[in-house]
Design an enzyme around this catalytic site. Sequence first.
Site, short mmCIF file in Angstrom:
data_model
loop_
_atom_site.label_atom_id
_atom_site.label_comp_id
_atom_site.label_asym_id
_atom_site.label_seq_id
_atom_site.Cartn_x
_atom_site.Cartn_y
_atom_site.Cartn_z
N SER A 44 0.78 -1.23 0.00
CA SER A 44 0.00 0.00 0.00
C SER A 44 0.81 1.28 0.00
CB SER A 44 -0.96 0.01 1.18
OG SER A 44 -2.11 -0.73 0.86
N ASN B 81 -9.16 -0.82 -0.34
CA ASN B 81 -8.27 -0.85 -1.50
C ASN B 81 -9.00 -0.46 -2.78
OD1 ASN B 81 -5.63 -1.70 -0.48
ND2 ASN B 81 -6.70 -3.55 0.16
#
Length: 384
Positions: free
Chosen positions: A70, A167
Amino acid sequence: MEDATPAAHVTRRNHDAVQRVLDQAVREGGLPGILAQVHDGGGHWFGTAGVADTRTRRARGHEDRFRIGSITKTFTATVILQLVTEGQLTLDDTVERWLPGVVTGNGHDGNTITVRQLLNHTSGVFSHTSDQPALSRQESYTPEELVEIAMSHPADFPAGTGWTYSNTNYILAGMIVEHVTGRILADEITDRLARPLGLMGTSLPLGADPVLSGPHSSHYTKLFSPDPDATVHNVTELETSPYWAAGGMISTVADLNRFFTALLKGRLLRPEQQREMFTTVPTENWLPDAAYGLGVSRLTLPSGTRVWGMGGALFGSWSYVYGTLDGTHMLAVNVNADWVTGRWEDPIGIFTDVLEAEFSRSAESGTTRGIGLSCLESSSSESN
């Protein structure tokens, strides 16, 4: 609580406290290998422990590439904010304006979600990585297919009324970049960020390419099994299309420090967009004592010291890059595994000890605190 002291105001003879944590991570935590690089007023320091490859026993090197999970979100958010600077879109634009008909159903409404809400995780969009069965049906996925998975679930909350790490927010952000520019996201990241900053080991893989090219460490996973004797799998080659703009990039500790140094020093964004990026909102069910901006986060360490940056995790590779708000003192760290034994719950506990060793004032006397933190997300595949 205070932000970490800028490096220009710190006299630090060595980084022995950090090296001790690295050694403990391998000796007591059972990790294959760990590496870290510090950039501060004294230049660059690199430390490592363990191995890059359990078969050859090669040591990890400063040039080793790894999957950054991430931390990809910071790159994607920076591209979005540069497009805002150029007047090509605004943070208050709705998702529907740029991706008509894409975000709809089960309480999702692209007409009520803004680009800003995607970037700071206040959109309410369900995270597709929370549906692991859906991500096991085929070998690779398009961004559109990932959004369809998310839309098949109820929205977490009406846009702007809560916070959930999703996400899918960044899959949508990547799709917006491509719609606005007419170019693929990988090229935008390369041309706007990687090439100008000389990030030679940084890239976003194209499509379903599973190869980790160039010098790299092997990545190892126990598939998140709690069994200490669970089988270890080598996942160095990994198809990362399910993570793409949210978590699919590759980089090095040196590249991450260079990128975040430039970002925090205001070299990549104009002041208005810089303020937007570092305006934070409270988080829920994420990291303790954390706040989230636009693709960046602020952590408050157990000592009370605050650092800025981002973390990322994929199968076999967990990473952190955090430092002072002015970018003068940065630390990037990576482990080539997704488990840990001993007194830590997960690699994030080790990262916390590393950050304490480097940034907290108690570390000046060589003391650190061990703490195990929960995974950044409930998903078993992409934890932050």
